[in-house]
Design a protein around this motif. Structure first.
Motif, PDB file in Angstrom:
ATOM      1  N   ARG A  69       0.842  -1.203   0.000  1.00  0.00           N
ATOM      2  CA  ARG A  69       0.000   0.000   0.000  1.00  0.00           C
ATOM      3  C   ARG A  69       0.878   1.255   0.000  1.00  0.00           C
ATOM      4  O   ARG A  69       0.608   2.216  -0.714  1.00  0.00           O
ATOM      5  CB  ARG A  69      -0.947   0.012   1.194  1.00  0.00           C
ATOM      6  N   PHE A  70       1.938   1.254   0.789  1.00  0.00           N
ATOM      7  CA  PHE A  70       2.847   2.395   0.852  1.00  0.00           C
ATOM      8  C   PHE A  70       3.461   2.670  -0.530  1.00  0.00           C
ATOM      9  O   PHE A  70       3.503   3.807  -0.996  1.00  0.00           O
ATOM     10  CB  PHE A  70       3.939   2.145   1.896  1.00  0.00           C
ATOM     11  N   ALA A  72       2.353   1.586  -3.595  1.00  0.00           N
ATOM     12  CA  ALA A  72       1.345   1.943  -4.601  1.00  0.00           C
ATOM     13  C   ALA A  72       0.838   3.370  -4.419  1.00  0.00           C
ATOM     14  O   ALA A  72       0.699   4.116  -5.395  1.00  0.00           O
ATOM     15  CB  ALA A  72       0.185   0.960  -4.539  1.00  0.00           C
ATOM     16  N   GLU A  73       0.563   3.760  -3.186  1.00  0.00           N
ATOM     17  CA  GLU A  73       0.050   5.115  -2.954  1.00  0.00           C
ATOM     18  C   GLU A  73       1.087   6.177  -3.292  1.00  0.00           C
ATOM     19  O   GLU A  73       0.742   7.265  -3.740  1.00  0.00           O
ATOM     20  CB  GLU A  73      -0.451   5.244  -1.518  1.00  0.00           C
ATOM     21  N   ASN A  74       2.367   5.869  -3.111  1.00  0.00           N
ATOM     22  CA  ASN A  74       3.409   6.824  -3.483  1.00  0.00           C
ATOM     23  C   ASN A  74       3.633   6.866  -4.991  1.00  0.00           C
ATOM     24  O   ASN A  74       4.288   7.763  -5.495  1.00  0.00           O
ATOM     25  CB  ASN A  74       4.705   6.526  -2.742  1.00  0.00           C
ATOM     26  N   ASN A  76       0.956   6.935  -6.786  1.00  0.00           N
ATOM     27  CA  ASN A  76      -0.372   7.458  -7.124  1.00  0.00           C
ATOM     28  C   ASN A  76      -1.268   6.400  -7.773  1.00  0.00           C
ATOM     29  O   ASN A  76      -1.978   6.683  -8.738  1.00  0.00           O
ATOM     30  CB  ASN A  76      -0.272   8.701  -8.006  1.00  0.00           C
ATOM     31  N   LYS A  77      -1.204   5.180  -7.253  1.00  0.00           N
ATOM     32  CA  LYS A  77      -2.046   4.091  -7.727  1.00  0.00           C
ATOM     33  C   LYS A  77      -2.921   3.615  -6.577  1.00  0.00           C
ATOM     34  O   LYS A  77      -2.446   3.441  -5.453  1.00  0.00           O
ATOM     35  CB  LYS A  77      -1.197   2.903  -8.206  1.00  0.00           C
ATOM     36  N   PRO A  78      -4.203   3.402  -6.828  1.00  0.00           N
ATOM     37  CA  PRO A  78      -5.053   2.856  -5.765  1.00  0.00           C
ATOM     38  C   PRO A  78      -4.742   1.380  -5.529  1.00  0.00           C
ATOM     39  O   PRO A  78      -4.279   0.687  -6.432  1.00  0.00           O
ATOM     40  CB  PRO A  78      -6.471   3.032  -6.314  1.00  0.00           C
ATOM     41  N   VAL A  79      -4.990   0.930  -4.310  1.00  0.00           N
ATOM     42  CA  VAL A  79      -4.790  -0.471  -3.944  1.00  0.00           C
ATOM     43  C   VAL A  79      -6.105  -1.015  -3.421  1.00  0.00           C
ATOM     44  O   VAL A  79      -6.728  -0.411  -2.554  1.00  0.00           O
ATOM     45  CB  VAL A  79      -3.712  -0.624  -2.849  1.00  0.00           C
ATOM     46  N   ILE A  90      -3.623  -3.291  -7.991  1.00  0.00           N
ATOM     47  CA  ILE A  90      -2.900  -2.022  -7.940  1.00  0.00           C
ATOM     48  C   ILE A  90      -3.219  -1.288  -9.230  1.00  0.00           C
ATOM     49  O   ILE A  90      -3.033  -1.822 -10.319  1.00  0.00           O
ATOM     50  CB  ILE A  90      -1.382  -2.246  -7.807  1.00  0.00           C
TER      51      ILE A  90
END
Length: 171
Positions: A69-70, A72-74, A76-79, A90
Motif C-alpha cells: 500500500r505504501f 502503490a500510494e506513493n 499514485n495508484k489505488p490499492v 494495484i
C-alpha cells in the motif's frame, strides 16, 4: 495420594510427549525481528519517503519486503484487496472477469467433486508460460509412522485459464 519415583517419571514422560508437539505446531514464519529494527528510506522519483512507524519494511534472506500500500500510494495508484479471491489490485481493475488463483483451485475442486476424497489436496502450483494457473491434485501417504516417511501420489495436473475459467487436464 503418595507420589513415588514411578509416578514422577510417568509425569515427566507424559509431559514430554504432550509438549514435544509445540515445536511442530510453531509457525513456519521466519524470525524478522532484526529486519524490523532496520529503518529503510524509500525513494520515489528521487524524493525520499518513509512509511508510518506502524508500517515498516523488513529485510529477510537479503531481500527487502515493502508494504505494498505504501509503494502503490506513493506511485499514485489505488490499492484494492479482495479477501474472497485473495487478490490484490494495484491501479486499474481488470475490465473483464479474471479468475484468481484461489478461484481456480475452487473451480478444479468443483469439477472433480465426485471423484475426490477428503484426503485429496488441490492447490495452486505455478503459472505456465501462457500465464495460466497450474493446479496439482494429490494425496500424501505416510508409509512409516515411526520415521514419518511418506510419499505423494498425484491424481492429476490441471491448467486453468484465468480469463475464461476453462480447465484442461495435463495428464
Amino acid at each position: 495420594m503418595k507420589w513415588d519415583l514411578k509416578s514422577f517419571m510417568g509425569g515427566i514422560i507424559v509431559g514430554s510427549v504432550l509438549f514435544s508437539g509445540i515445536a511442530i505446531a510453531a509457525p513456519a514464519y521466519p524470525d524478522v525481528t532484526e529486519g524490523i529494527k532496520t529503518p529503510f528510506t524509500y525513494y520515489f522519483d528521487g524524493v525520499p519517503k518513509s512509511p508510518t512507524n506502524e508500517v515498516k519494511g523488513i529485510m529477510y534472506n537479503n531481500s527487502v519486503y515493502v508494504p505494498i500500500r505504501f509503494v502503490a500510494e506513493n506511485l499514485n495508484k489505488p490499492v484494492i484487496y479482495d479477501q474472497k479471491s485473495k487478490s490484490i489490485y494495484i491501479g486499474k481493475l481488470p475490465v473483464a472477469k479474471m479468475y484468481s488463483k484461489m478461484e481456480a483451485v475452487e473451480l478444479v475442486k468443483k469439477k472433480l467433486a465426485g471423484s475426490l476424497t477428503p484426503t485429496h489436496v488441490v492447490e495452486y502450483d505455478h503459472d505456465d508460460e501462457k500465464g495460466h494457473y497450474v493446479i496439482q491434485v494429490y494425496q500424501t501417504y505416510v508409509n512409516n509412522f515411526q520415521t514419518g516417511a511418506s510419499y505423494t501420489s498425484t491424481y492429476g495436473w490441471f491448467v486453468v485459464n484465468p480469463n475464461t475459467g476453462e480447465i484442461t487436464s495435463l495428464l
